[in-house]
Design an enzyme around this catalytic site. Structure first.
Site, PDB file in Angstrom:
ATOM      1  N   ASP A 117      95.278  -7.709  18.272  1.00  0.00           N
ATOM      2  CA  ASP A 117      94.843  -9.042  17.841  1.00  0.00           C
ATOM      3  C   ASP A 117      94.179  -8.981  16.478  1.00  0.00           C
ATOM      4  O   ASP A 117      93.603  -7.956  16.092  1.00  0.00           O
ATOM      5  CB  ASP A 117      93.807  -9.599  18.816  1.00  0.00           C
ATOM      6  CG  ASP A 117      92.498  -8.818  18.725  1.00  0.00           C
ATOM      7  OD1 ASP A 117      92.444  -7.713  19.295  1.00  0.00           O
ATOM      8  OD2 ASP A 117      91.565  -9.265  18.024  1.00  0.00           O
ATOM      9  N   GLY A 259      89.784  -3.712  17.684  1.00  0.00           N
ATOM     10  CA  GLY A 259      90.921  -4.587  17.925  1.00  0.00           C
ATOM     11  C   GLY A 259      92.143  -4.088  17.181  1.00  0.00           C
ATOM     12  O   GLY A 259      92.304  -2.876  16.983  1.00  0.00           O
ATOM     13  N   GLU A 260      93.010  -5.015  16.783  1.00  0.00           N
ATOM     14  CA  GLU A 260      94.244  -4.717  16.029  1.00  0.00           C
ATOM     15  C   GLU A 260      95.284  -3.989  16.871  1.00  0.00           C
ATOM     16  O   GLU A 260      96.360  -3.679  16.390  1.00  0.00           O
ATOM     17  CB  GLU A 260      93.982  -3.847  14.773  1.00  0.00           C
ATOM     18  CG  GLU A 260      93.035  -4.402  13.762  1.00  0.00           C
ATOM     19  CD  GLU A 260      92.886  -3.491  12.528  1.00  0.00           C
ATOM     20  OE1 GLU A 260      93.549  -2.433  12.473  1.00  0.00           O
ATOM     21  OE2 GLU A 260      92.123  -3.845  11.628  1.00  0.00           O
ATOM     22  N   GLY A 261      94.950  -3.611  18.099  1.00  0.00           N
ATOM     23  CA  GLY A 261      95.845  -2.767  18.892  1.00  0.00           C
ATOM     24  C   GLY A 261      95.568  -1.286  18.723  1.00  0.00           C
ATOM     25  O   GLY A 261      96.375  -0.453  19.144  1.00  0.00           O
TER      26      GLY A 261
END
Lengths: 298, 298
Positions: A117, A259-261
């Site tokens: 995300d 986040g960001e994966g």
């Protein structure tokens, strides 16, 4: 379990005008550009670990040119400010869910899909949604996100408090809760998780935002549960609660909170290794290894 | 941090005649063959995760032909039974340490070296050595290894108890403790850790056996500490104590207890990812990302 793809859904949040984030909302678009140019943590990790990345702009509030690796699927320029009105109407929610489903369908080569995300303000939305779905108070669900100070944390809590008060009637239904206090990328994450599970892919859930999205997805479709693998335990305050509600034991616990994966990416090799063991390891009988001296089971 | 090599040291243990293991000692040689043929858990993981494997026979008690991927560096056919005499004399200890050092020197291409072990009876030796190095009682250091039942566990504890009583005078010096109650592969692991650290390689420590070997290595050469990365928290009873003594926070906690370097292999991608982030990730300034709204540090 050879191919993995990280799906990063990006969107802005109307609630950022309330001063809930340590960073200005412009950072969402700037990070989308950084994903595209390959300089972000997730793109470095994905390159290093052999994973594909697809970024989906499901609601960034900025003019963006066509960017390599970024799919334009914008539902609107940011969600509405849920302190005053629902973050999305039901048509927008459906469009965001569908943007997630479509990304899962594009991942045809991937045995596993990792959720990621990007969205300044999205820990506030995820906290509100977690409270909405579980009844937990903002004291339990609101944390420091990208790093607000004590004053910022107090603002965030009171914003979520006010939001929950306004939208309480919506919380009996997961779909209306998601529309009222979610976010465009959170809805897309839920859509991607449901569709990837339906397509019999493993779904690697990342940190706080992705886990709350996964919780919403499980409430919408409980049958997806077995497809969900929880990458890591984030340092973000509400994550432990979200994991506990899902009965999840994450693979990693490294104090990450980006986040960001990034958690999905780091957990993928573990999933890949486990799948290879199940597929390729010889049994003791096959390998001609002696039985236990006491006749028990290995 | 692109190339990793797992070094698996294999040896037998004189103490197995006391009935301390759920498996007969023939399994050590059988597993060396299985490593060579690629059907073991570690060889499957290494293949899947892009790691090299080298097996070093430092003391297997069996006739073994030349096997692909297995280096013959046998010091003797198994250690002596330390219930009655030291497991190794000091010449044998030095030879085992040197077998480990030589393996580390052969790993010229590897940025990281992962430790792994195979040796029926080696949890008994590692428990005795952990007690010898820390003063902890067998109740704290002895566990079920490959899975002994309650009776087996009681035997194992009393064997370690007797062993510690016999060799106590040796325990003030880590070298003589290692010779008295260690094992050939445990000494080789310690040698490999020291030499790899000296060559400025990262050392991935596996589970209980490797961690006790790492503790011995740190006692022999405290300067190697910064090179050691702890892969995982094993389910084996004494591992928590060994990690605590070393002040180690392992990367993974997955309830594994297999040895062979399986934890080292699964932790390697995390180390690789972390190194890539340090090397390749753009700073916010480089990426043109906006500063924090409150002027604080990201």
């Amino acid at each position: 379990m050879d191919h993995g793809r990280i799906l990063i859904f990006a969107a802005d949040h109307g609630v950022t005008v309330e001063g809930v984030s340590a960073y200005p909302r412009e950072v969402t678009a700037q990070m989308v550009r950084t994903f595209s140019s390959g300089g972000a943590a997730i793109t470095v990790l994905a390159r290093t670990l052999g994973l594909e990345v697809e970024v989906v702009d499901v609601g960034v509030d900025a003019e963006l040119p066509e960017l390599p690796g970024v799919v334009a699927a914008r539902v609107r320029r940011g969600s509405r400010n849920f302190v005053y009105e629902p973050a999305m109407n039901l048509e927008e929610l459906e469009a965001a869910l569908e943007a997630g489903r479509a990304a899962a369908r594009r991942a045809v080569e991937a045995d596993a899909v990792g959720l990621g995300d990007m969205g300044i303000g999205n820990t506030t939305a995820a906290s509100a949604l977690l409270s909405a779905l579980t009844g937990a108070s903002p004291a339990e669900t609101v944390g420091r996100g990208t790093g607000v100070d004590d004053r910022g944390l107090a603002v965030k809590r009171s914003v979520v408090e006010a939001t929950l008060g306004l939208h309480t009637p919506c919380f009996s239904d997961p779909r209306s809760a998601l529309a009222a206090v979610g976010g465009l990328e959170i809805a897309a994450l839920a859509g991607a998780a449901m569709e990837a599970a339906r397509l019999r892919r493993a779904v690697l859930v990342d940190g706080f935002i992705s886990t709350v999205a996964a919780l919403a997805a499980v409430r919408l479709d409980p049958e997806i549960r077995p497809a969900l693998f929880y990458s890591h335990r984030s340092a973000e305050a509400g994550h432990g609660l979200a994991l506990a509600v899902l009965g999840a034991s994450p693979l990693l616990d490294l104090g990450m909170r980006l986040g960001e994966g990034t958690g999905s990416a780091l957990a993928f090799p573990i999933l890949k290794g486990a799948a290879a063991i199940l597929r390729e390891m010889a049994t003791f009988a096959q390998a001609g290894v002696a039985d236990r001296a006491d006749g028990g089971n290995p």
